[in-house]
Scaffold this active site. Sequence first.
Site, mmCIF file in Angstrom:
data_model
loop_
_atom_site.group_PDB
_atom_site.id
_atom_site.type_symbol
_atom_site.label_atom_id
_atom_site.label_comp_id
_atom_site.label_asym_id
_atom_site.label_seq_id
_atom_site.Cartn_x
_atom_site.Cartn_y
_atom_site.Cartn_z
ATOM 1 N N ARG A 203 0.754 -1.248 0.114
ATOM 2 C CA ARG A 203 -0.061 0.003 0.025
ATOM 3 C C ARG A 203 0.810 1.238 -0.070
ATOM 4 N NH1 ARG A 203 -2.962 -2.966 3.874
ATOM 5 N NH2 ARG A 203 -4.764 -3.905 2.632
ATOM 6 N N LYS B 133 2.324 22.573 -13.952
ATOM 7 C CA LYS B 133 1.648 21.437 -13.765
ATOM 8 C C LYS B 133 1.521 21.161 -12.212
ATOM 9 C CE LYS B 133 0.869 16.687 -14.611
ATOM 10 N NZ LYS B 133 1.200 15.334 -15.517
ATOM 11 N N HIS C 292 4.226 10.985 -29.307
ATOM 12 C CA HIS C 292 2.754 11.625 -28.421
ATOM 13 C C HIS C 292 3.084 13.413 -28.515
ATOM 14 C CE1 HIS C 292 0.097 12.445 -25.072
ATOM 15 N NE2 HIS C 292 1.030 13.328 -24.416
ATOM 16 N N GLU D 190 4.032 20.190 -24.859
ATOM 17 C CA GLU D 190 3.484 20.164 -23.747
ATOM 18 C C GLU D 190 3.559 21.685 -22.907
ATOM 19 O OE1 GLU D 190 1.259 17.969 -22.854
ATOM 20 O OE2 GLU D 190 1.998 15.892 -23.612
ATOM 21 N N ARG E 297 -8.129 19.588 -13.119
ATOM 22 C CA ARG E 297 -6.878 19.074 -13.817
ATOM 23 C C ARG E 297 -7.397 18.544 -15.301
ATOM 24 N NH1 ARG E 297 -3.197 14.602 -10.730
ATOM 25 N NH2 ARG E 297 -1.693 14.025 -12.192
ATOM 26 N N GLU F 113 -11.126 15.266 -9.893
ATOM 27 C CA GLU F 113 -12.515 15.363 -9.874
ATOM 28 C C GLU F 113 -13.095 16.372 -9.779
ATOM 29 O OE1 GLU F 113 -12.345 12.938 -6.149
ATOM 30 O OE2 GLU F 113 -11.466 14.486 -5.026
ATOM 31 N N ASN G 23 -5.342 18.113 -20.459
ATOM 32 C CA ASN G 23 -5.844 17.576 -21.403
ATOM 33 C C ASN G 23 -6.065 18.395 -22.897
ATOM 34 O OD1 ASN G 23 -6.383 14.689 -22.021
ATOM 35 N ND2 ASN G 23 -8.451 15.038 -22.386
ATOM 36 N N LYS H 83 0.203 10.348 -11.115
ATOM 37 C CA LYS H 83 -0.562 9.398 -11.987
ATOM 38 C C LYS H 83 0.137 8.021 -12.434
ATOM 39 C CE LYS H 83 -4.428 11.846 -13.664
ATOM 40 N NZ LYS H 83 -5.190 12.373 -14.961
ATOM 41 N N HIS I 147 -4.712 12.585 -28.914
ATOM 42 C CA HIS I 147 -4.647 11.098 -28.477
ATOM 43 C C HIS I 147 -4.864 10.356 -29.704
ATOM 44 C CE1 HIS I 147 -4.580 11.375 -23.988
ATOM 45 N NE2 HIS I 147 -3.224 11.099 -24.248
ATOM 46 N N HIS J 110 -5.179 17.333 -26.284
ATOM 47 C CA HIS J 110 -5.175 15.805 -26.347
ATOM 48 C C HIS J 110 -6.315 15.062 -26.665
ATOM 49 C CE1 HIS J 110 -1.542 16.818 -23.851
ATOM 50 N NE2 HIS J 110 -1.239 15.375 -23.611
HETATM 51 N N1 LIG Z 1 1.503 10.002 -15.490
HETATM 52 C C1 LIG Z 1 1.381 11.234 -16.167
HETATM 53 O O1 LIG Z 1 0.718 12.308 -15.597
HETATM 54 C C2 LIG Z 1 1.919 11.216 -17.552
HETATM 55 C C3 LIG Z 1 2.001 12.431 -18.342
HETATM 56 C C4 LIG Z 1 2.596 12.320 -19.789
HETATM 57 C C5 LIG Z 1 3.003 11.168 -20.070
HETATM 58 N N2 LIG Z 1 2.948 10.270 -19.416
HETATM 59 C C6 LIG Z 1 3.238 8.783 -20.047
HETATM 60 O O2 LIG Z 1 4.530 8.866 -20.291
HETATM 61 C C7 LIG Z 1 4.934 8.028 -21.366
HETATM 62 C C8 LIG Z 1 5.838 8.748 -22.491
HETATM 63 O O3 LIG Z 1 6.931 9.361 -21.743
HETATM 64 P P1 LIG Z 1 8.116 9.983 -22.647
HETATM 65 O O4 LIG Z 1 7.832 10.674 -23.557
HETATM 66 O O5 LIG Z 1 9.327 10.084 -21.754
HETATM 67 O O6 LIG Z 1 8.484 8.397 -23.530
HETATM 68 P P2 LIG Z 1 9.107 7.295 -23.292
HETATM 69 O O7 LIG Z 1 9.307 6.867 -21.776
HETATM 70 O O8 LIG Z 1 8.605 6.050 -24.056
HETATM 71 O O9 LIG Z 1 10.658 7.398 -23.643
HETATM 72 C C9 LIG Z 1 10.935 7.734 -25.101
HETATM 73 C C10 LIG Z 1 12.160 6.692 -25.595
HETATM 74 O O10 LIG Z 1 13.357 7.430 -24.782
HETATM 75 C C11 LIG Z 1 14.282 6.609 -24.172
HETATM 76 N N3 LIG Z 1 15.207 7.346 -23.320
HETATM 77 C C12 LIG Z 1 14.505 7.807 -21.914
HETATM 78 N N4 LIG Z 1 15.516 8.651 -21.763
HETATM 79 C C13 LIG Z 1 16.625 8.782 -22.510
HETATM 80 C C14 LIG Z 1 17.778 9.561 -22.169
HETATM 81 N N5 LIG Z 1 18.107 10.424 -21.394
HETATM 82 N N6 LIG Z 1 18.600 9.370 -23.412
HETATM 83 C C15 LIG Z 1 18.049 8.539 -24.599
HETATM 84 N N7 LIG Z 1 16.998 8.073 -24.679
HETATM 85 C C16 LIG Z 1 16.103 8.044 -23.549
HETATM 86 C C17 LIG Z 1 13.340 5.509 -23.609
HETATM 87 O O11 LIG Z 1 13.940 4.308 -23.679
HETATM 88 C C18 LIG Z 1 12.415 5.396 -24.986
HETATM 89 O O12 LIG Z 1 12.790 4.659 -26.051
HETATM 90 C C19 LIG Z 1 3.542 7.498 -21.819
HETATM 91 O O13 LIG Z 1 3.406 6.235 -21.454
HETATM 92 C C20 LIG Z 1 2.632 8.601 -21.237
HETATM 93 O O14 LIG Z 1 1.471 7.860 -20.970
HETATM 94 C C21 LIG Z 1 2.286 9.900 -18.316
HETATM 95 ZN ZN LIG Z 2 0.698 14.718 -23.109
#
Ligand SMILES: NC(=O)c1ccc[n+]([C@@H]2O[C@H](COP(=O)([O-])OP(=O)(O)OC[C@H]3O[C@@H](n4cnc5c(N)ncnc54)[C@H](O)[C@@H]3O)[C@@H](O)[C@H]2O)c1
Ligand SMILES: [Zn+2]
Length: 335
Positions: free
Chosen positions: A98, A204, A240, A162, A219, A215, A223, A120, A230, A226
């Site tokens: 937990r 953010k 993305h 973003e 927040r 809720e 979006n 999240k 999306h 998006h």
């Molecule tokens: N939780 C949230 O609020 C939230 C918000 C936005 C996005 N997300 C999530 O984040 C993900 C996308 O994140 P992202 O854009 O970081 O993509 P990612 O995590 O897929 O990374 C992109 C690529 O870069 C590589 N990488 C990472 N760090 C590196 C570095 N320093 N040097 C070279 N390569 C590197 C990774 O291995 C991957 O191949 C999605 O799953 C999305 O749903 C979550």
């Molecule tokens: Zn986004």
Amino acid sequence: MKLSYSHSRGITEIVVGENLDVDRYFDKYVVLSEEGLYYSNKPILLLKGGEDLKNLKNLLIIYKFFKKYKIDRSSWVLAVGGGALLDISVFAAGTYMRGVNLALMPTTLLAMVDAAIGGKGAVDWGRIKNLIGVFYQPKLVFCDLKWINTLPHRVYKSAFAELVKYGVVLDSDFFAWLESNVDKLLSRDRGALMEAIYRGAGIKAKIVELDEFDEKGIRHVLNFGHTIGHAVERASGLLHGEAVSIGIVLESKFAKELGYLSDEEFLRIRNLLLRMDLPVDMPEIDPAIVANLIEYDKKRRGEYVLMPLPTGLGKWTLEKVRIDLLKRVLKHVLH
Ligand SMILES: NC(=O)c1ccc[n+]([C@@H]2O[C@H](COP(=O)([O-])OP(=O)(O)OC[C@H]3O[C@@H](n4cnc5c(N)ncnc54)[C@H](O)[C@@H]3O)[C@@H](O)[C@H]2O)c1
Ligand SMILES: [Zn+2]
């Protein structure tokens, strides 16, 4: 530079800098990291980064790692990677016993200004993204500029979308600052990057503080870009951030049609994304496919989708848009 935001579990501290020394913050911890990124004399589990990581099988691998190293509620977990690794790490740390102490070290620009902030966590299930998730706030977030050096340029600059999103709907001063600093950001200028991360993560964090559990309708603003973004992402295979850039332009156009944005404001948004070398036009895909995908949006409520739209730079409203109207407008806009 430091920032913080408060929430139901206390406070999250965000540290922005270069070559940060995490051992100053805690000494006993285990590490979840993307392969090839992090080296440590602590117990470490290496995982392959990217979206495919976010599944239930990998979650079990992480739980087994926690069990092997006798992690308990007083232990610390440090997660190092892009948004995908952070998302599954937040889920694992938030559900194991937990909740164990969690620190995040985002290694992409997108994760520094977005995914690492706000608690999240999720894994994908089947073909549905983020279907199983939790809200679980990290205690610390380390945004370390050293990770930016190795990012492929396309991945790096996709995060600008973003930042533009924050500027358009939440902070017109930040929008103007982005307009003045595009060249520096494109060349990965340290000072500009530091300020962009500090201000982006801060914007953010403020929204998360106001509506931690998504809720109160606040927040939702995150979006913006998006709803269409999306759908474009899924239909086109663009990154993305690239799809969000197109989403921002089309949703801003929609806001203009509704009389919320002036022609001049719309053009400023489009031009900024263009100067950032991000796509602003729909790729060659059937608009009907994009329109249909919008029907699966998580912000959908029956016949409507809740769409945050700008009402001038730095201001927004939550518009309840009939899906059939949006589909009609989209087909019109896209042709
Ligand atoms: N939780 C949230 O609020 C939230 C918000 C936005 C996005 N997300 C999530 O984040 C993900 C996308 O994140 P992202 O854009 O970081 O993509 P990612 O995590 O897929 O990374 C992109 C690529 O870069 C590589 N990488 C990472 N760090 C590196 C570095 N320093 N040097 C070279 N390569 C590197 C990774 O291995 C991957 O191949 C999605 O799953 C999305 O749903 C979550
Ligand atoms: Zn986004």
